[in-house]
Scaffold this motif. Structure first.
Motif, PDB file in Angstrom:
ATOM      1  N   GLY A 177       9.089  20.206   1.236  1.00  0.00           N
ATOM      2  CA  GLY A 177       9.393  19.138  -0.277  1.00  0.00           C
ATOM      3  C   GLY A 177       8.481  18.240   0.229  1.00  0.00           C
ATOM      4  O   GLY A 177       8.171  16.564   0.369  1.00  0.00           O
ATOM      5  N   VAL A 178       7.037  18.736   1.075  1.00  0.00           N
ATOM      6  CA  VAL A 178       6.101  17.292   1.213  1.00  0.00           C
ATOM      7  C   VAL A 178       4.687  17.780   0.168  1.00  0.00           C
ATOM      8  O   VAL A 178       3.939  19.149   0.340  1.00  0.00           O
ATOM      9  CB  VAL A 178       5.522  17.736   2.795  1.00  0.00           C
ATOM     10  CG1 VAL A 178       4.343  16.320   3.215  1.00  0.00           C
ATOM     11  CG2 VAL A 178       7.373  17.213   3.519  1.00  0.00           C
ATOM     12  N   ASN A 179       3.688  16.769   0.209  1.00  0.00           N
ATOM     13  CA  ASN A 179       2.742  16.888  -0.637  1.00  0.00           C
ATOM     14  C   ASN A 179       1.162  16.398   0.573  1.00  0.00           C
ATOM     15  O   ASN A 179       2.151  15.426   1.618  1.00  0.00           O
ATOM     16  CB  ASN A 179       3.196  15.536  -1.792  1.00  0.00           C
ATOM     17  CG  ASN A 179       3.768  16.672  -3.208  1.00  0.00           C
ATOM     18  OD1 ASN A 179       4.272  17.439  -2.808  1.00  0.00           O
ATOM     19  ND2 ASN A 179       3.651  15.843  -4.105  1.00  0.00           N
ATOM     20  N   LEU A 180       0.242  16.472   0.527  1.00  0.00           N
ATOM     21  CA  LEU A 180      -0.776  16.278   0.777  1.00  0.00           C
ATOM     22  C   LEU A 180      -0.846  14.778   0.326  1.00  0.00           C
ATOM     23  O   LEU A 180      -1.072  13.659  -0.277  1.00  0.00           O
ATOM     24  CB  LEU A 180      -1.987  16.643   0.212  1.00  0.00           C
ATOM     25  CG  LEU A 180      -2.902  15.903   0.672  1.00  0.00           C
ATOM     26  CD1 LEU A 180      -3.949  16.835   2.130  1.00  0.00           C
ATOM     27  CD2 LEU A 180      -4.386  16.824  -0.404  1.00  0.00           C
ATOM     28  N   THR A 181      -1.440  14.059   1.739  1.00  0.00           N
ATOM     29  CA  THR A 181      -1.950  12.397   2.086  1.00  0.00           C
ATOM     30  C   THR A 181      -3.393  12.696   2.019  1.00  0.00           C
ATOM     31  O   THR A 181      -3.650  13.440   3.312  1.00  0.00           O
ATOM     32  CB  THR A 181      -1.559  12.153   3.054  1.00  0.00           C
ATOM     33  OG1 THR A 181       0.221  12.009   2.374  1.00  0.00           O
ATOM     34  CG2 THR A 181      -1.997  10.463   3.225  1.00  0.00           C
ATOM     35  N   PRO A 182      -4.330  12.584   1.561  1.00  0.00           N
ATOM     36  CA  PRO A 182      -5.334  13.265   1.304  1.00  0.00           C
ATOM     37  C   PRO A 182      -6.080  11.534   2.085  1.00  0.00           C
ATOM     38  O   PRO A 182      -5.770  10.650   1.910  1.00  0.00           O
ATOM     39  CB  PRO A 182      -6.107  13.198  -0.613  1.00  0.00           C
ATOM     40  CG  PRO A 182      -5.099  12.454  -0.834  1.00  0.00           C
ATOM     41  CD  PRO A 182      -4.041  12.184  -0.031  1.00  0.00           C
ATOM     42  N   HIS A 183      -7.454  12.475   2.945  1.00  0.00           N
ATOM     43  CA  HIS A 183      -8.328  11.480   3.563  1.00  0.00           C
ATOM     44  C   HIS A 183      -9.577  11.593   3.334  1.00  0.00           C
ATOM     45  O   HIS A 183     -10.222  13.270   3.209  1.00  0.00           O
ATOM     46  CB  HIS A 183      -7.649  11.073   5.171  1.00  0.00           C
ATOM     47  CG  HIS A 183      -8.349  10.673   6.015  1.00  0.00           C
ATOM     48  ND1 HIS A 183      -9.524  10.629   6.500  1.00  0.00           N
ATOM     49  CD2 HIS A 183      -8.173   9.368   6.492  1.00  0.00           C
ATOM     50  CE1 HIS A 183      -9.917   9.274   7.336  1.00  0.00           C
ATOM     51  NE2 HIS A 183      -9.059   8.708   7.442  1.00  0.00           N
TER      52      HIS A 183
END
Length: 417
Positions: free
Chosen positions: A190-196
């Motif tokens: 249930g988690v998506n990417l947090t881009p950096h």
């Protein structure tokens, strides 16, 4: 938040380690960095005794039975490594983050600590960077972290992922990409990417100096694929280049590759500094909006029929127009100095890479920068803690073959143009 709150999992091969350990040892801090190198088989005699300068090694689990004798399990082995690194941690009470990378991944650990400290480690977070090559994201996913640039997982997410890892590997046994498999397993939680923007897969070929000279306004966290690109410094090989870059990083990681731009109005020069890496002098005034666009010194990861190739805009590598082509300087040395007020500071030196075989830019007054052989950049001793805005600078000298620049905070209404 401290370095001991992070555990690193580095996945590599026994065959390649002798050629790649220099990359890892350039940033690994014995007795301070927590983590393990996972090899595909036990190290042979040429690698023994195992040096203290390298991460402690483990041998990856045999997944043959789990994956029903699948012939190629490299992708699954790397994903399974997330569970294996957690298994090696004896005390989970202080663990907040798991960072996975490849054996040719270069991490900037001080910046990683500072960036991860801004997130709530008790929540589920999946951080990392996209590929710079647009087709890699298209073929795999625009919503995945590319592992060479580092996959950063909060402890609760890593623990949940480890608990489901064998079931997930069976569920996605048909996938042959470790990064895509990791993304799929995390998505099912249930988690998506947090881009950096500081994680760099470095999906390029050739000379990447144009990319490194225009880093995004974000702390540099990682660089990957140094085996696949040209050495990043003239007259140095890849390993020497890595060590040389890290000499600047040891002085101040917060400014690494951060682009600072200022002007010499008398000569109509623009000066762009990529702290700890390079400096460019242009013989006309150019606004920051233009100078932050990377010069396309590199080529795409794969040959394509037509653009777009990258996840960002580029400007052409012009070698014929003296008003467009920069004088190029590369990082030479770094030292602490007392020259900046009573608080001291850091001075980095950049030496001319090669002569620019062009006349002066006539349209801006015919003020040639050919005589400049070295640029000294004075920066504050304190690290940067905010990245909402770049730093500014002033050119305080440009004679006698040398230019001197002081880096400072931008004034509230300052326009960089």
């Amino acid at each position: 938040m401290a370095l001991n709150h992070i555990v690193f999992g580095i996945v590599g091969s026994e065959k390649a380690w002798r050629f790649r350990k220099t990359y890892i040892e350039s940033w690994w801090r014995p007795n301070h960095t927590n983590g393990y190198l996972f090899l595909d088989k036990p190290p042979g005699p040429p690698l023994l005794p195992w040096p203290e300068t390298s991460p402690p090694f483990r041998v990856s689990d045999d997944l043959t039975d789990l994956l029903n004798n699948k012939s190629d399990i490299r992708a699954q082995r790397m994903v399974h490594g997330i569970m294996e690194v957690l298994r090696e941690v004896k005390d989970h009470k202080t663990l907040r983050w798991v960072v996975m990378g490849d054996d040719d991944s270069i991490f900037f650990v001080d910046n990683i600590v500072d960036v991860l400290a801004k997130y709530d480690h008790t929540k589920y977070y999946y951080l990392g960077g996209h590929s710079e090559f647009i087709l890699s994201n298209y073929y795999f996913s625009f919503n995945q972290a590319f592992g060479g640039g580092g996959i950063m997982l909060s402890y609760p997410l890593a623990k949940a992922l480890a608990g489901d890892i064998e079931s997930c590997l069976k569920r996605y046994v048909f996938l042959n990409s470790a990064d895509n498999t990791t993304k799929a397993c995390i998505a099912d939680i249930g988690v998506n990417l947090t881009p950096h923007q500081g994680n760099h897969q470095v999906d390029f070929r050739g000379d990447i100096s144009g990319f490194l000279s225009t880093h995004p306004l974000a702390p540099l966290l990682s660089l990957h694929h140094f085996d696949m690109v040209d050495p990043i410094f003239p007259a140095k090989d890849r390993f020497q280049s890595t060590r040389h870059l890290m000499t600047a990083a040891k002085a101040d990681q917060s400014r690494m590759l951060q682009q600072t731009i200022c002007y010499d109005r008398r000569s109509n020069w623009s000066l762009s500094i990529s702290w700890g890496y390079s400096a460019h002098i242009y013989e006309r005034i150019m606004p920051r909006s233009y100078l932050i666009i990377p010069i396309e010194t590199f080529t795409p990861w794969l040959k394509t029929l037509k653009p777009p190739n990258y996840m960002f805009n580029t400007r052409s590598r012009s070698s014929a127009d003296p008003c467009e082509a920069p004088h190029v300087f590369f990082f030479d040395s770094v030292q602490e100095t007392a020259a900046i007020g009573s608080g001291g500071g850091i001075v980095t030196s950049y030496s001319r890479a090669w002569p620019r075989p062009l006349p002066a830019c006539l349209s801006s007054g015919n003020h040639s920068a050919d005589f400049i052989q070295r640029i000294l950049v004075f920066s504050p001793p304190t690290k940067r803690t905010s990245t909402d805005r770049c730093e500014c600078c002033d050119i305080i000298k440009a004679d006698g073959g040398e230019a001197e620049v002081i880096v400072r905070e931008c004034r509230s209404n300052e326009i960089i143009a």
